[in-house]
Write an enzyme that holds these catalytic residues in place. Structure first.
Site, PDB file in Angstrom:
ATOM      1  CB  SER A 143       4.033   4.545   4.989  1.00  0.00           C
ATOM      2  OG  SER A 143       3.555   3.269   4.593  1.00  0.00           O
ATOM      3  CE1 TYR A 156      -0.310   6.954   2.537  1.00  0.00           C
ATOM      4  CE2 TYR A 156       1.288   5.177   2.311  1.00  0.00           C
ATOM      5  CZ  TYR A 156       0.491   5.974   3.104  1.00  0.00           C
ATOM      6  OH  TYR A 156       0.480   5.780   4.470  1.00  0.00           O
ATOM      7  CE  LYS A 160       2.808   8.500   4.602  1.00  0.00           C
ATOM      8  NZ  LYS A 160       2.544   9.538   5.615  1.00  0.00           N
TER       9      LYS A 160
END
Ligand code: NAP
Length: 243
Positions: A143, A156, A160
């Protein structure tokens, strides 16, 4: 690696980007596509229908990729059916926006387990079969947040970022075996995950192209890169200028 005639496994392909990748692989002539889900069997069956309509043989397998044994069985399901596995797309993911102070340890543990360990689990199970077949491709869906972390997504973003670091290192380890490993890092994509973020004003405010990507646009870059023999250890962004 040509997608034509290959066996492709896409984790988290019941919905969103994973579904688009599974269908695009079928359109490009994949022989078999493993459709993976964790809870939404109905959605996975719909992906399987679309894969079949596009010309490939689907195999629907439930597996929580964060559990090594389940990831291993997922890979072995492909081997049992087709005797080989050419492309793995590590796409399964979750997004639970939260300020760090409001999180419990389980929140960040789960994020790392699904995004980071999940990809490692599936790749680790698949690599021996790829070596046996003389090569393969592993794609990790990262991402833009792994490159440009944002508030309410610290866990998150960190998961990533770890996935990106791992991609670059393992690509170096596997190059001599004709196994390429690379990451695709989307910005905002129009899926259930993005809608769960809530307020969509940021799309207009922050994305220069003023819209989310379609999952199909991400799927195309994934499969173009699978078919491009010089993409390895790379992080391909597709962000409409967001990065
Ligand atoms: P989505 O529409 O919410 O779909 C998530 C998929 O992952 C579903 O198929 C879900 O299965 C599956 N999944 C979740 N946890 C799993 C687990 N433990 N084991 C196996 N499968 C699991 O998400 P998306 O937006 O398409 O996102 C796909 C990937 O792209 C994720 O890695 C995400 O981080 C990344 N990404 C998304 C965006 C975006 O804007 N949407 C941007 C950058 C990166 P069920 O249907 O069974 O729940």
């Amino acid at each position: 690696m040509r997608v034509q005639g290959s066996v492709v496994l896409v984790t988290g392909s019941s919905r969103g980007i994973g579904r688009a990748v599974a269908v695009e692989a079928a359109r490009r002539g994949a022989k078999g596509v493993v459709v993976n889900y964790v809870s939404r069997r109905d959605a996975a069956e719909e992906t399987a229908r679309l894969v079949k309509e596009a010309g490939a043989v689907p195999l629907v397998v439930r597996a929580d990729v964060s559990v090594y044994e389940e990831a291993r069985k997922l890979v072995e399901a492909a081997i049992e059916k087709w005797g080989r596995l050419d492309v793995v797309v590590n796409n399964a993911g979750i997004l639970e926006p939260k300020l760090f102070e409001d999180m419990k340890p389980r929140d960040w543990q789960r994020m790392i387990e699904v995004h980071f360990y999940g990809a490692l689990n599936v790749a680790h199970a698949a690599i021996p079969y790829m070596k046996r077949n003389g090569g393969g491709v592993i794609v990790n869906i990262a991402s833009v947040l792994g490159l440009r972390p944002e508030p309410e997504a610290s866990h998150y973003s960190a998961a990533k970022a770890a996935l990106i670091a791992w991609t670059i290192a393992v690509a170096k380890e596997l190059a001599d075996y004709n196994i390429r490993v690379f990451a695709v890092a989307p910005g905002g994509v129009d899926t259930d995950m993005t809608r769960a973020w809530g307020d969509m004003d940021w799309v207009e405010e922050q994305i220069p192209l003023r819209r989310l990507a379609k999952p199909e646009e991400v799927a195309k870059i994934v499969l173009d890169a699978v078919e491009n023999p010089y993409v390895s250890g790379d992080v391909l962004t597709i962000s409409g200028g967001l990065l």
